[in-house]
Design a protein around this motif. Structure first.
Motif, PDB file in Angstrom:
ATOM      1  N   THR A 132      38.775  43.748  91.186  1.00  0.00           N
ATOM      2  CA  THR A 132      37.688  44.435  91.135  1.00  0.00           C
ATOM      3  C   THR A 132      38.007  45.707  90.111  1.00  0.00           C
ATOM      4  N   PRO A 133      37.184  46.553  89.626  1.00  0.00           N
ATOM      5  CA  PRO A 133      37.487  47.897  88.904  1.00  0.00           C
ATOM      6  C   PRO A 133      38.289  48.693  89.549  1.00  0.00           C
ATOM      7  N   THR A 150      33.975  48.727  85.438  1.00  0.00           N
ATOM      8  CA  THR A 150      32.659  48.125  85.805  1.00  0.00           C
ATOM      9  C   THR A 150      31.624  47.834  84.601  1.00  0.00           C
ATOM     10  N   ALA A 188      27.037  52.737  84.783  1.00  0.00           N
ATOM     11  CA  ALA A 188      28.539  52.680  84.989  1.00  0.00           C
ATOM     12  C   ALA A 188      28.758  53.497  83.415  1.00  0.00           C
TER      13      ALA A 188
END
Length: 310
Positions: A33-34, A89, A162
């Motif tokens: 994940t980011p 993201t 984002a």
């Protein structure tokens, strides 16, 4: 080399290192994940910064009051962790070129805010630089959006949001950090960068538990090795060296010119993106890039002292 030339050189080197942060989310294995990438990057930054500042941390800390610690806290959170979560993201959902294009608006935002400072170069003298910067960014944006003919969906909307979030968070950081560097006299730019790293690392340590405990995806050892290499590489190249160069530049140049230097990050991000995609820039992209470079040169010209004729 004069003060402006040295500041420009530092800004270019920082941009070359920071351009790599846009490619990093493409280099890690799928499933990370980011937040995990941002946390791992800044844990690395925090550990290295603590080791480097340790011999003088007592002296440096003694120069900080409540206001300085609060500034370090919000600069670390907004300009480092939150910014890179947004960047990661946006890159994962919308791509390197699109994200770097949105971030390319940073010089306009920072320069306009900087023009409000007392004694700053007025917008009247800056408009040619801002005009060519806008031409370059709009040109690259148009080319990128026209190249991708797929309809707008939820992923693109989240990616756009984002990227705008990253734009807002780094504008706040660039302005706030530059102003704090001007106020600090007993602390060097490198010491301020390392203390920012220590505070960022502390926040990242707190975030590491939810980031990795609730990641939800199991990864083989080879994926973890690749992820760790990318995260550590970012922590050293972008956070240690890139931030140090940026802080040195920020003390040499006025805030209105600091904003223009962010264009180097955009240019290098696009260069790395082209290399990753295995292609060269199109004619429109080439014209846009020349416009962006011209914007920086015109900004330098606007900051040269005017000759007084008597």
């Amino acid at each position: 080399m004069n003060k402006t030339g040295l500041g420009l050189f530092y800004g270019m080197l920082a941009g070359a290192l920071w351009g790599g942060i846009f490619l990093a989310p493409k280099l890690i294995p799928a499933g990370f994940t980011p937040l995990q990438l941002s946390t791992a990057r800044y844990l690395t930054f925090g550990v290295i910064a603590l080791v480097l500042i340790a011999p003088k941390i007592k002296r440096v800390s003694a120069q900080f009051g409540r206001a300085e610690w609060i500034a370090l806290l919000w600069l670390s959170l907004v300009g480092n962790l939150l910014y890179y979560v947004f960047i990661s993201t946006a890159v994962q959902l919308s791509g390197v070129a699109f994200t770097s294009i949105i971030i390319g608006f940073l010089p306009v935002a920072v320069t306009i805010i900087g023009s409000m400072d007392h004694g700053a170069v007025s917008l009247k003298r800056l408009w040619p630089s801002l005009f060519f910067g806008a031409v370059g960014i709009i040109g690259i944006s148009w080319q990128s959006l026209m190249h991708d003919g797929t309809p707008m969906d939820a992923r693109k909307l989240i990616g756009l949001a984002a990227a705008i979030g990253a734009l807002a968070s780094w504008t706040a950081f660039a302005v706030g950090n530059a102003r704090w560097l001007v106020r600090l006299h007993a602390v060097s730019a490198d010491e301020w960068n390392l203390m920012t790293g220590v505070v960022t690392g502390g926040i990242a340590l707190v975030l590491a538990v939810p980031a990795f405990a609730f990641g939800g995806v199991a990864h083989p050892a080879s994926d973890w090795m690749q992820f760790t290499m990318v995260a550590v590489g970012l922590g050293i190249s972008a956070s240690i060296f890139g931030n140090a160069l940026w802080n040195r530049m920020s003390r040499l140049l006025p805030l209105t010119m600091v904003g223009q230097m962010i264009l180097f990050e955009t240019l290098f991000a696009l260069l790395y993106g082209f290399l990753w995609e295995g292609r060269g820039p199109t004619l429109i992209e080439s014209v846009a890039i020349v416009s962006v470079v011209l914007s920086v040169l015109l900004c330098m010209q606007a900051h040269r002292p005017r000759k007084v004729h008597g």
